[in-house]
Scaffold this active site. Structure first.
Site, PDB file in Angstrom:
ATOM      1  N   CYS A  17      -8.564   0.866   9.477  1.00 28.10           N
ATOM      2  CA  CYS A  17      -9.155  -0.182  10.280  1.00 28.10           C
ATOM      3  C   CYS A  17      -9.113  -1.551   9.624  1.00 28.10           C
ATOM      4  O   CYS A  17      -8.898  -1.683   8.433  1.00 28.10           O
ATOM      5  CB  CYS A  17     -10.615   0.147  10.580  1.00 28.10           C
ATOM      6  SG  CYS A  17     -10.792   1.693  11.450  1.00 28.10           S
ATOM      7  N   GLY A  43      -4.750  -1.634  12.575  1.00 30.11           N
ATOM      8  CA  GLY A  43      -5.237  -0.751  13.623  1.00 30.11           C
ATOM      9  C   GLY A  43      -4.807  -1.234  14.983  1.00 30.11           C
ATOM     10  O   GLY A  43      -5.030  -2.402  15.322  1.00 30.11           O
ATOM     11  N   ASN A 118     -14.501  -0.233   7.864  1.00 34.12           N
ATOM     12  CA  ASN A 118     -13.162   0.199   7.445  1.00 34.12           C
ATOM     13  C   ASN A 118     -13.352   1.114   6.240  1.00 34.12           C
ATOM     14  O   ASN A 118     -13.985   0.726   5.268  1.00 34.12           O
ATOM     15  CB  ASN A 118     -12.304  -1.017   7.048  1.00 34.12           C
ATOM     16  CG  ASN A 118     -11.015  -0.640   6.330  1.00 34.12           C
ATOM     17  OD1 ASN A 118     -10.583  -1.336   5.419  1.00 34.12           O
ATOM     18  ND2 ASN A 118     -10.391   0.456   6.717  1.00 34.12           N
ATOM     19  N   GLY A 119     -12.808   2.311   6.327  1.00 30.26           N
ATOM     20  CA  GLY A 119     -12.934   3.244   5.211  1.00 30.26           C
ATOM     21  C   GLY A 119     -13.243   4.622   5.728  1.00 30.26           C
ATOM     22  O   GLY A 119     -12.967   4.931   6.885  1.00 30.26           O
ATOM     23  N   TYR A 263       1.944  -0.509   0.833  1.00 34.01           N
ATOM     24  CA  TYR A 263       2.295  -0.397   2.247  1.00 34.01           C
ATOM     25  C   TYR A 263       1.327  -1.098   3.202  1.00 34.01           C
ATOM     26  O   TYR A 263       1.753  -1.772   4.130  1.00 34.01           O
ATOM     27  CB  TYR A 263       2.381   1.076   2.645  1.00 34.01           C
ATOM     28  CG  TYR A 263       2.473   1.310   4.144  1.00 34.01           C
ATOM     29  CD1 TYR A 263       3.687   1.149   4.810  1.00 34.01           C
ATOM     30  CD2 TYR A 263       1.346   1.658   4.882  1.00 34.01           C
ATOM     31  CE1 TYR A 263       3.775   1.338   6.182  1.00 34.01           C
ATOM     32  CE2 TYR A 263       1.426   1.849   6.260  1.00 34.01           C
ATOM     33  CZ  TYR A 263       2.641   1.695   6.907  1.00 34.01           C
ATOM     34  OH  TYR A 263       2.727   1.874   8.260  1.00 34.01           O
TER      35      TYR A 263
HETATM   36  P1  AMP Z   1       7.306  10.095   7.145  1.00 32.89           P
HETATM   37  O1  AMP Z   1       8.307  10.157   8.225  1.00 32.89           O
HETATM   38  O2  AMP Z   1       6.082  10.914   7.473  1.00 32.89           O
HETATM   39  O3  AMP Z   1       7.853  10.428   5.778  1.00 32.89           O
HETATM   40  O4  AMP Z   1       6.780   8.597   7.103  1.00 32.89           O
HETATM   41  C1  AMP Z   1       7.169   7.695   6.137  1.00 32.89           C
HETATM   42  C2  AMP Z   1       7.102   6.305   6.698  1.00 32.89           C
HETATM   43  O5  AMP Z   1       5.813   6.039   7.261  1.00 32.89           O
HETATM   44  C3  AMP Z   1       7.348   5.259   5.625  1.00 32.89           C
HETATM   45  O6  AMP Z   1       8.480   4.533   6.019  1.00 32.89           O
HETATM   46  C4  AMP Z   1       6.133   4.370   5.614  1.00 32.89           C
HETATM   47  O7  AMP Z   1       6.498   3.032   5.792  1.00 32.89           O
HETATM   48  C5  AMP Z   1       5.272   4.821   6.764  1.00 32.89           C
HETATM   49  N1  AMP Z   1       3.896   5.120   6.330  1.00 32.89           N
HETATM   50  C6  AMP Z   1       3.441   5.478   5.127  1.00 32.89           C
HETATM   51  N2  AMP Z   1       2.108   5.678   5.130  1.00 32.89           N
HETATM   52  C7  AMP Z   1       1.690   5.436   6.385  1.00 32.89           C
HETATM   53  C8  AMP Z   1       0.417   5.460   7.037  1.00 32.89           C
HETATM   54  N3  AMP Z   1      -0.692   5.778   6.389  1.00 32.89           N
HETATM   55  N4  AMP Z   1       0.378   5.141   8.352  1.00 32.89           N
HETATM   56  C9  AMP Z   1       1.485   4.822   9.026  1.00 32.89           C
HETATM   57  N5  AMP Z   1       2.709   4.789   8.469  1.00 32.89           N
HETATM   58  C10 AMP Z   1       2.832   5.086   7.163  1.00 32.89           C
END
Ligand code: AMP
Length: 489
Positions: A17, A43, A118-119, A263
Site C-alpha cells: 500500500c 497499489g 501500509n505494512g 523494486y
Molecule cells: P515472477 O514471474 O513471479 O518470477 O515475477 C517476477 C517479476 O515480478 C519481476 O520482473 C519483478 O519485477 C516483479 N515483482 C517482483 N516482486 C513483486 C511484487 N511483490 N509485486 C509485483 N511484482 C513483483
C-alpha cells in the site's frame, strides 16, 4: 495495510500500500488525490480519501485507480477541508471488497478517527480473535481494523495515549497516517521496515502546511519540500501548534526494507537519504563486477530492470539497448476477463524489439525472480526474436523466503529459488547463464561494507530468512492461540 484476516470464505488478501496525509492547505482532498496518484505504483486495486472540515469528517472510497475515483468535481466537492488522508491498496488474490478499502473510519467517545496503513501486522489473527471474544464487531477483513478496535477499548483518555496503547500491542511492520478531530498523525513501526516521510508546504500560514507520505515522489505534486524521514518507532503529531515527535518504544536497531530499493519504490524517490535510482544503478554496476559474461547488448526487462541495467552497461562497457518494449496500457481489467487473454500473459505487457536482439548475445537484467513465470516467457520471446545467446542477471539475491511485512510474495513453496539451485533455475528459465547479485554485493552497492549478520541494517528476510519481527500468527499453535485467548478473558 498488507494482509487481510481470513474471514473463512477464502477472502484472504495480500496487499502492499501507499499512504498520504496533508495538514492545513486549501483543497486538501485534491492535493491528497494528486499525492495518491504519484504513489499509484504502491497499489492499484482500490483507493480512498477522508477529509476533515470544521470538525466533520467526509470520505470517499472506491475500487480501481486514483484517477478513476477522484476526477469528478462532484466527488471532490464532497471532500471539503484543509486536512485529509488517503490510501492506495493493492490486492493480488481474493475479492477486493469496498468495506476493506481504506482509510478506515470510526466514531469514538473522543471524536472521529480515520487511519490508513501500509505494512502487515504479524499478530493480527491472534489480536483479532482476542478482540472478537471481547465483543468487538469487525466491519472488514483487513488487519488494519485491529488498530481501530484496540484504540476503541483502550482505557486511556487522549487519542495519542490510546494510539500508543494500541501500538504497544501490535507486532509487525507498519506505516500509519491517521486523522483525529485535532491532529494529523504519522507512525512508523519500531524497526522502520516500511517507509514514511515528512514534508512541508511553504507559505501555508503561521502553523504551516505539512505532508506525510510513503515516498518523497509524492511531495513535488503537493508543492511540498522534503523535511525528513519519520524515524523508526516515531509518532509525529501535526496540529495547530506545529509538529511534535513522540517516541514511545525502546530504541532498537532499524531494519528498513531493502526490497524498496530493489523494486518497490518509485525510482525518483529518496529513501533514508539515498536516491532509489542511484541505488538501483549501483546494484547493477556491482552485479556487473560480480557476474559478468561477454555479450553484445544489455537489455533491461522494463520497467523495473531499467536502472540496474544502466548501471550494468556503464560498468561493463557493453551498450544498453531497449530490446524489450513495454505496453503501458495493460490494465488488470483487460487481462482478467477470459482465459485466452490471460494466457497471453506477458505478451500483452512486453514485446521483443527484434532489430536489437536478432543475432546478438544478450544480457537481460531484471530486478527479481519470484515464481519464474515472467522470466521464462521473456527469455522465450527474446530467443524467438533471434538472440544467439541469452544470459540473465538479477539485481537481487534469490528470493527464497516469503515476506510477512507488507510486500506481496507468494507462499514459500511457490518461490522458484526456494526449491531450485541457480543452475536448476537457469535450465528451467531457458537461459545460457543466470546470476543473482550476492547479498554482500547488495549491501556494498548500498554503501555498506557487506552484510553484518549482527546488525544487518536492512530487513532482507526474503533473501536470508532472517525475520527481524516475530511472526506471531505463523508461530502460534492452536493450543498457544487458545491460551492467549484464555488470558484475555
Ligand atoms: P515472477 O514471474 O513471479 O518470477 O515475477 C517476477 C517479476 O515480478 C519481476 O520482473 C519483478 O519485477 C516483479 N515483482 C517482483 N516482486 C513483486 C511484487 N511483490 N509485486 C509485483 N511484482 C513483483
Amino acid at each position: 495495510m498488507a494482509r487481510a484476516i481470513d474471514n473463512g470464505d477464502g477472502d484472504s488478501l495480500h496487499e502492499e500500500c501507499g499512504v498520504f496525509g496533508i495538514w492545513n492547505v486549501p483543497d486538501a482532498a485534491v492535493v491528497t488525490a494528486l499525492g495518491l496518484h504519484s504513489l499509484q505504483h504502491r497499489g492499484q486495486e482500490a483507493t480512498g480519501i477522508v477529509s476533515l472540515d470544521r470538525g466533520k469528517f467526509h470520505s470517499h472510497r472506491g475500487l480501481g485507480l486514483v484517477g478513476d475515483n477522484f476526477s469528478e468535481p462532484r466527488v471532490m466537492a464532497g471532500l471539503p477541508g484543509r486536512t485529509a488522508i488517503g490510501h492506495n491498496r493493492y490486492a493480488t488474490t481474493g475479492d477486493t471488497i469496498l468495506r476493506n478499502v481504506q482509510p478506515l473510519y470510526a466514531d469514538f467517545e473522543f471524536g472521529g478517527f480515520a487511519v490508513a496503513h501500509n505494512g502487515n501486522l504479524t499478530n493480527a489473527h491472534i489480536l483479532h480473535r482476542q478482540l472478537v471474544r471481547r465483543g468487538c464487531l469487525f466491519q472488514s477483513t483487513t488487519d488494519s481494523e485491529v488498530f481501530v478496535h484496540l484504540i476503541a477499548i483502550s482505557l486511556y483518555s487522549t487519542v495519542e495515549d490510546r494510539l500508543i496503547d494500541a501500538l504497544k500491542q501490535v507486532v509487525g511492520a507498519y506505516s500509519l497516517v491517521a486523522l483525529s478531530n485535532h491532529a494529523l498523525i504519522g507512525v512508523r513501526d519500531p524497526l522502520g521496515v516500511r517507509p514514511l516521510i515528512l514534508g512541508r508546504v511553504p507559505d501555508a500560514g503561521p502553523t504551516g502546511g505539512w505532508v506525510l507520505a510513503s515516498e518523497t515522489c509524492a511531495l513535488d505534486i503537493a508543492g511540498a519540500e522534503f523535511i525528513r524521514d519519520v524515524e523508526p518507532g516515531e509518532i509525529v503529531v501535526i496540529d495547530d501548534n506545529g509538529v511534535r515527535s513522540i517516541k514511545p518504544f525502546t530504541a532498537t536497531k532499524e531494519r528498513f526494507c531493502v526490497f524498496e530499493y530493489i523494486y518497490f519504490a518509485r525510482p525518483d524517490s529518496v529513501m533514508e537519504g539515498m536516491p532509489v535510482y542511484n541505488a538501483r544503478k549501483r546494484i547493477g554496476a556491482e552485479l556487473a563486477r560480480e557476474a559478468h559474461v561477454q555479450a553484445d547488448v544489455i537489455v533491461p526487462v522494463p520497467d523495473s530492470g531499467v536502472p540496474a541495467a544502466m548501471g550494468y552497461a556503464v560498468e561493463s562497457g557493453i551498450p544498453f539497448e531497449l530490446g524489450i518494449i513495454r505496453n503501458h496500457y495493460v490494465g488488470r481489467t483487460f487481462i482478467e476477463p477470459t482465459d485466452h487473454i490471460r494466457n497471453l500473459g506477458v505478451k500483452l505487457k512486453h514485446s521483443a524489439n527484434r532489430p536489437v536482439l536478432d543475432g546478438k548475445r544478450v544480457i537481460l537484467v531484471d530486478d527479481s525472480i519470484v515464481r519464474g513465470t515472467t522470466s521464462k516467457k521473456i527469455v522465450e520471446m527474446v530467443r524467438n526474436a533471434g538472440a544467439k545467446e541469452v544470459h540473465m542477471r538479477i539485481s537481487s539475491p534469490p528470493t527464497t523466503h516469503s515476506c510477512f511485512y507488507g510486500i506481496d510474495t507468494p507462499e514459500q513453496s511457490k518461490l522458484l529459488a526456494h526449491s531450485h539451485s541457480v543452475t536448476e533455475m537457469a535450465e528451467l528459465i531457458g537461459v545460457d547463464s543466470l546470476a543473482f547479485i550476492s547479498i554482500d554485493g547488495l549491501y556494498r552497492a548500498l554503501g555498506k561494507p557487506g552484510r553484518n549478520a549482527a546488525d544487518p541494517h536492512y530487513c532482507d528476510a526474503c533473501f536470508t530468512g532472517d525475520y527481524p519481527i516475530a511472526l506471531a500468527d505463523q508461530e502460534a499453535t492452536p493450543e498457544r492461540q487458545l491460551s492467549l485467548l484464555a488470558a484475555t478473558n
